[in-house]
Design a protein around this motif. Sequence first.
Motif, mmCIF file in Angstrom:
data_model
loop_
_atom_site.group_PDB
_atom_site.id
_atom_site.type_symbol
_atom_site.label_atom_id
_atom_site.label_comp_id
_atom_site.label_asym_id
_atom_site.label_seq_id
_atom_site.Cartn_x
_atom_site.Cartn_y
_atom_site.Cartn_z
ATOM 1 N N MET A 199 0.839 -1.199 0.000
ATOM 2 C CA MET A 199 0.000 0.000 0.000
ATOM 3 C C MET A 199 0.877 1.254 0.000
ATOM 4 S SD MET A 199 -3.143 -1.147 0.202
ATOM 5 C CE MET A 199 -4.308 -0.036 1.043
ATOM 6 N N SER A 200 0.412 2.276 -0.640
ATOM 7 C CA SER A 200 1.124 3.541 -0.579
ATOM 8 C C SER A 200 0.116 4.654 -0.316
ATOM 9 C CB SER A 200 1.883 3.801 -1.877
ATOM 10 O OG SER A 200 0.988 3.976 -2.938
ATOM 11 N N GLU A 201 0.622 5.725 0.232
ATOM 12 C CA GLU A 201 -0.245 6.812 0.636
ATOM 13 C C GLU A 201 -0.191 7.922 -0.399
ATOM 14 O OE1 GLU A 201 -0.890 7.591 5.284
ATOM 15 O OE2 GLU A 201 0.693 8.762 4.385
ATOM 16 N N ILE A 202 -1.338 8.410 -0.808
ATOM 17 C CA ILE A 202 -1.375 9.517 -1.755
ATOM 18 C C ILE A 202 -2.212 10.634 -1.161
ATOM 19 C CG2 ILE A 202 -1.059 8.093 -3.809
ATOM 20 C CD1 ILE A 202 -4.172 8.451 -4.240
ATOM 21 N N ARG A 203 -2.063 11.802 -1.716
ATOM 22 C CA ARG A 203 -2.881 12.928 -1.288
ATOM 23 C C ARG A 203 -4.323 12.691 -1.720
ATOM 24 N NH1 ARG A 203 -2.441 19.023 -3.522
ATOM 25 N NH2 ARG A 203 -3.359 17.943 -5.278
ATOM 26 N N CYS A 204 -5.237 12.954 -0.850
ATOM 27 C CA CYS A 204 -6.655 12.762 -1.160
ATOM 28 C C CYS A 204 -7.059 13.705 -2.287
ATOM 29 C CB CYS A 204 -7.489 13.022 0.080
ATOM 30 S SG CYS A 204 -9.250 12.946 -0.225
ATOM 31 N N ALA A 205 -7.565 13.127 -3.375
ATOM 32 C CA ALA A 205 -7.918 13.941 -4.538
ATOM 33 C C ALA A 205 -9.173 14.764 -4.283
ATOM 34 C CB ALA A 205 -8.120 13.050 -5.760
ATOM 35 N N PHE A 206 -10.088 14.208 -3.528
ATOM 36 C CA PHE A 206 -11.404 14.847 -3.375
ATOM 37 C C PHE A 206 -11.292 16.183 -2.652
ATOM 38 C CE2 PHE A 206 -15.829 14.919 -1.596
ATOM 39 C CZ PHE A 206 -16.459 15.024 -2.823
ATOM 40 N N CYS A 207 -10.493 16.223 -1.593
ATOM 41 C CA CYS A 207 -10.338 17.470 -0.827
ATOM 42 C C CYS A 207 -9.011 18.147 -1.139
ATOM 43 C CB CYS A 207 -10.453 17.181 0.661
ATOM 44 S SG CYS A 207 -9.146 16.117 1.292
ATOM 45 N N PRO A 244 -14.822 19.499 0.545
ATOM 46 C CA PRO A 244 -14.569 20.577 -0.416
ATOM 47 C C PRO A 244 -15.817 21.328 -0.830
ATOM 48 C CG PRO A 244 -14.394 18.431 -1.471
ATOM 49 C CD PRO A 244 -14.549 18.170 -0.001
ATOM 50 N N PHE A 245 -16.983 20.792 -0.597
ATOM 51 C CA PHE A 245 -18.204 21.444 -1.058
ATOM 52 C C PHE A 245 -19.100 21.917 0.075
ATOM 53 C CE2 PHE A 245 -17.078 18.303 -4.414
ATOM 54 C CZ PHE A 245 -16.584 19.230 -5.320
ATOM 55 N N ASP A 246 -18.586 21.820 1.303
ATOM 56 C CA ASP A 246 -19.356 22.277 2.459
ATOM 57 C C ASP A 246 -20.756 21.668 2.489
ATOM 58 O OD1 ASP A 246 -17.201 23.879 3.044
ATOM 59 O OD2 ASP A 246 -18.022 25.598 1.974
ATOM 60 N N LEU A 247 -20.846 20.393 2.162
ATOM 61 C CA LEU A 247 -22.163 19.765 2.072
ATOM 62 C C LEU A 247 -22.824 19.704 3.437
ATOM 63 C CD1 LEU A 247 -21.614 16.823 -0.436
ATOM 64 C CD2 LEU A 247 -22.703 19.014 -0.834
ATOM 65 N N LEU A 248 -22.072 19.445 4.464
ATOM 66 C CA LEU A 248 -22.646 19.337 5.800
ATOM 67 C C LEU A 248 -22.454 20.640 6.557
ATOM 68 C CD1 LEU A 248 -21.410 15.720 6.539
ATOM 69 C CD2 LEU A 248 -23.689 16.428 5.816
ATOM 70 N N SER A 249 -21.230 21.031 6.706
ATOM 71 C CA SER A 249 -20.942 22.323 7.313
ATOM 72 C C SER A 249 -19.541 22.707 6.883
ATOM 73 C CB SER A 249 -21.027 22.245 8.837
ATOM 74 O OG SER A 249 -19.796 21.783 9.351
ATOM 75 N N LYS A 250 -19.164 23.922 7.140
ATOM 76 C CA LYS A 250 -17.849 24.382 6.723
ATOM 77 C C LYS A 250 -16.724 23.623 7.426
ATOM 78 C CE LYS A 250 -18.517 28.909 4.774
ATOM 79 N NZ LYS A 250 -18.932 28.206 3.551
ATOM 80 N N GLY A 298 -11.246 12.891 -8.325
ATOM 81 C CA GLY A 298 -12.022 12.313 -7.232
ATOM 82 C C GLY A 298 -13.459 12.795 -7.189
ATOM 83 N N VAL A 299 -13.818 13.654 -8.116
ATOM 84 C CA VAL A 299 -15.165 14.241 -8.131
ATOM 85 C C VAL A 299 -15.974 13.617 -9.265
ATOM 86 C CG1 VAL A 299 -16.479 16.387 -8.322
ATOM 87 C CG2 VAL A 299 -14.237 16.383 -7.224
ATOM 88 N N TYR A 300 -17.194 13.247 -8.958
ATOM 89 C CA TYR A 300 -18.077 12.658 -9.958
ATOM 90 C C TYR A 300 -18.329 13.659 -11.075
ATOM 91 C CZ TYR A 300 -22.168 10.057 -11.688
ATOM 92 O OH TYR A 300 -23.055 9.349 -12.445
ATOM 93 N N PRO A 301 -17.937 13.351 -12.306
ATOM 94 C CA PRO A 301 -17.966 14.374 -13.355
ATOM 95 C C PRO A 301 -19.355 14.822 -13.779
ATOM 96 C CG PRO A 301 -17.161 12.261 -14.212
ATOM 97 C CD PRO A 301 -17.289 12.106 -12.735
ATOM 98 N N ARG A 302 -20.369 14.034 -13.499
ATOM 99 C CA ARG A 302 -21.711 14.432 -13.933
ATOM 100 C C ARG A 302 -22.454 15.256 -12.892
ATOM 101 N NH1 ARG A 302 -24.467 12.007 -18.110
ATOM 102 N NH2 ARG A 302 -26.310 11.634 -16.884
ATOM 103 N N ASN A 303 -21.910 15.333 -11.697
ATOM 104 C CA ASN A 303 -22.579 16.106 -10.667
ATOM 105 C C ASN A 303 -21.657 17.199 -10.136
ATOM 106 O OD1 ASN A 303 -23.189 16.855 -7.882
ATOM 107 N ND2 ASN A 303 -24.893 15.409 -8.018
ATOM 108 N N GLY A 304 -20.438 16.831 -9.842
ATOM 109 C CA GLY A 304 -19.472 17.824 -9.413
ATOM 110 C C GLY A 304 -19.477 18.102 -7.926
ATOM 111 N N ASN A 347 -14.188 6.163 -5.749
ATOM 112 C CA ASN A 347 -14.662 6.543 -4.423
ATOM 113 C C ASN A 347 -13.982 7.795 -3.900
ATOM 114 O OD1 ASN A 347 -16.537 4.406 -4.152
ATOM 115 N ND2 ASN A 347 -14.858 3.011 -3.665
ATOM 116 N N GLY A 348 -13.605 8.665 -4.816
ATOM 117 C CA GLY A 348 -13.050 9.953 -4.420
ATOM 118 C C GLY A 348 -11.552 9.970 -4.247
ATOM 119 N N LYS A 349 -10.914 8.839 -4.418
ATOM 120 C CA LYS A 349 -9.466 8.797 -4.219
ATOM 121 C C LYS A 349 -8.693 9.377 -5.400
ATOM 122 C CE LYS A 349 -9.433 4.763 -1.201
ATOM 123 N NZ LYS A 349 -8.878 3.392 -1.009
#
Length: 108
Positions: free
Chosen positions: A1-9, A16-22, A51-57, A65-67
């Motif tokens: 296993m290797s560690e990468i920077r999370c693409a989603f955030c 990144p989208f403040d869906l729940l709270s800031k 990492g972002v779903y291209p049809r919704n954003g 899964n956002g990786k």
Amino acid sequence: MSEIRCAFCKGTGKDPFDLLSKLATCQVCGGTGKVEVEVRAIECAYCKGTGVYPRNGRVTCTVCNGKGMVTVKGATEECFRCKGTGTAIDSGLFCINCGGKGVVVSKS
Ligand SMILES: [Zn+2]
Ligand SMILES: [Zn+2]
Ligand SMILES: [Zn+2]
């Protein structure tokens, strides 16, 4: 296993989208800003590594899964149906043949 920077955030650990709270943490990496992938990981063709779903954003990519990376096992070749884009040409959904990875395991 290797560690990468999370693409989603983008490694911030924050939603990144403040869906729940800031102050909500990123649902993909759990706030660490990093995700673990298996060593043979390639950039997700469907979201182009974002990492972002291209049809919704605003939701995570269903392929990686956002990786932003997907795991491939063994030798691969470009998917002939989507020509490596991971996107089905007719529907815009992820390619069923390769599962959105853009590559398939070569049979030879
Ligand atoms: Zn994250
Ligand atoms: Zn993806
Ligand atoms: Zn394909």
